[in-house]
Scaffold this motif. Structure first.
Motif, mmCIF file in Angstrom:
data_model
loop_
_atom_site.group_PDB
_atom_site.id
_atom_site.type_symbol
_atom_site.label_atom_id
_atom_site.label_comp_id
_atom_site.label_asym_id
_atom_site.label_seq_id
_atom_site.Cartn_x
_atom_site.Cartn_y
_atom_site.Cartn_z
ATOM 1 N N ASN A 95 0.864 -1.181 0.046
ATOM 2 C CA ASN A 95 0.060 0.069 -0.134
ATOM 3 C C ASN A 95 0.860 1.329 0.000
ATOM 4 O O ASN A 95 0.684 2.083 -0.942
ATOM 5 N N LYS A 96 1.766 1.308 0.879
ATOM 6 C CA LYS A 96 2.574 2.610 0.952
ATOM 7 C C LYS A 96 3.513 2.710 -0.288
ATOM 8 O O LYS A 96 3.560 4.100 -0.663
ATOM 9 N N GLU A 97 4.047 1.872 -0.755
ATOM 10 C CA GLU A 97 4.995 1.896 -1.870
ATOM 11 C C GLU A 97 3.876 2.717 -3.145
ATOM 12 O O GLU A 97 4.248 3.295 -3.874
ATOM 13 N N MET A 98 2.728 1.829 -3.290
ATOM 14 C CA MET A 98 1.687 2.501 -4.411
ATOM 15 C C MET A 98 1.351 3.934 -3.969
ATOM 16 O O MET A 98 1.558 4.766 -5.185
ATOM 17 N N LEU A 99 1.061 4.467 -2.752
ATOM 18 C CA LEU A 99 0.961 5.652 -2.444
ATOM 19 C C LEU A 99 1.962 6.730 -2.814
ATOM 20 O O LEU A 99 1.745 7.547 -3.398
ATOM 21 N N ARG A 100 3.189 6.060 -2.342
ATOM 22 C CA ARG A 100 4.380 6.848 -2.666
ATOM 23 C C ARG A 100 4.574 7.074 -4.059
ATOM 24 O O ARG A 100 5.073 8.040 -4.389
ATOM 25 N N ALA A 101 4.365 6.024 -4.794
ATOM 26 C CA ALA A 101 4.574 5.990 -6.408
ATOM 27 C C ALA A 101 3.734 7.176 -7.024
ATOM 28 O O ALA A 101 4.178 8.035 -7.871
ATOM 29 N N ASP A 148 -1.378 13.255 2.718
ATOM 30 C CA ASP A 148 -2.199 13.097 3.959
ATOM 31 C C ASP A 148 -2.284 11.555 4.332
ATOM 32 O O ASP A 148 -2.282 10.928 5.252
ATOM 33 N N ALA A 149 -2.492 10.882 3.231
ATOM 34 C CA ALA A 149 -2.657 9.190 3.483
ATOM 35 C C ALA A 149 -1.467 8.534 3.579
ATOM 36 O O ALA A 149 -1.318 7.724 4.596
ATOM 37 N N LEU A 150 -0.371 9.255 3.497
ATOM 38 C CA LEU A 150 0.735 8.678 3.825
ATOM 39 C C LEU A 150 1.393 9.345 5.097
ATOM 40 O O LEU A 150 2.386 8.774 5.730
ATOM 41 N N GLY A 151 0.750 10.132 5.640
ATOM 42 C CA GLY A 151 1.105 10.806 6.815
ATOM 43 C C GLY A 151 2.313 11.886 6.726
ATOM 44 O O GLY A 151 3.251 11.978 7.622
ATOM 45 N N VAL A 152 2.416 12.232 5.503
ATOM 46 C CA VAL A 152 3.708 13.246 5.319
ATOM 47 C C VAL A 152 3.257 14.722 5.032
ATOM 48 O O VAL A 152 2.193 15.000 4.558
ATOM 49 N N ASP A 153 4.275 15.633 5.063
ATOM 50 C CA ASP A 153 3.853 17.047 4.492
ATOM 51 C C ASP A 153 3.896 16.898 3.168
ATOM 52 O O ASP A 153 4.673 15.968 2.425
ATOM 53 N N VAL A 154 3.122 17.936 2.532
ATOM 54 C CA VAL A 154 3.155 17.982 1.165
ATOM 55 C C VAL A 154 4.335 18.569 0.611
ATOM 56 O O VAL A 154 4.963 19.548 1.194
ATOM 57 N N PRO A 155 5.146 17.710 -0.283
ATOM 58 C CA PRO A 155 6.377 18.079 -1.015
ATOM 59 C C PRO A 155 6.314 19.563 -1.424
ATOM 60 O O PRO A 155 5.459 19.929 -2.512
#
Length: 164
Positions: A95-101, A148-155
């Motif tokens: 899941n996280k890899e897909m969202l990161r991609a 948001d889904a990854l819990g990170v700041d917007v780059p």
């Protein structure tokens, strides 16, 4: 003031409608890539915590298809032929890899559309610049959803030189 590498390339290479068409075709390839990725990823995300974002990804797919139609129309308006080839779609596991991609793809798309807006204005194509600004609004919403889904700041994808 010293110019950055991107500015030097732009200064040496005069922007033409033909080069704008080529760049827009690159953007169109990224839109196709996004459609494919969002369709595939939305269907394979697993786990209760990902069901909301899976539904959002389905919406993103439809919006990216709409963007592709808009960009293709602008390419035709400029006298070009819209490409039919998508950029390659990564096949991440998990899941996280897909969202990161997806987030990485959105970051690249936003960066390129910001450049494209300036290029359109440089050529006096103000209507196309406005159309691309509308697409940017959607792309930034996608970027925010994914961050948001990854819990990170917007780059921040805009360089200091591009702000000047």
């Amino acid at each position: 003031m010293a110019k950055g590498p991107a500015q030097e390339d732009n200064a040496q290479e005069k922007l033409t409608r033909k080069k704008l068409i080529e760049a827009l075709n690159g953007d169109l390839s990224r839109e196709y890539q996004a459609v494919i990725a969002y369709i595939a990823y939305s269907q394979v995300l697993k786990g209760a915590e990902y069901m909301h974002i899976a539904t959002e990804l389905e919406k993103h797919a439809a919006q990216e298809l709409h963007h592709a139609m808009i960009v293709a129309k602008q390419i035709d308006y400029l006298g070009g032929t819209p490409t039919v080839t998508p950029k390659p779609v990564k096949e991440p596991k998990g899941n996280k890899e897909m969202l990161r991609a997806d987030l990485n793809n959105e970051n690249e798309t936003i960066k390129n559309y910001r450049i494209r807006v300036r290029q359109c204005e440089q050529l006096g194509e103000y209507a196309i610049a406005e159309i691309l600004r509308g697409i940017l609004v959607n792309e930034q919403d996608h970027q925010t959803d994914l961050a948001d889904a990854l819990g990170v700041d917007v780059p921040d994808v805009t360089t200091e030189a591009e702000r000047a």
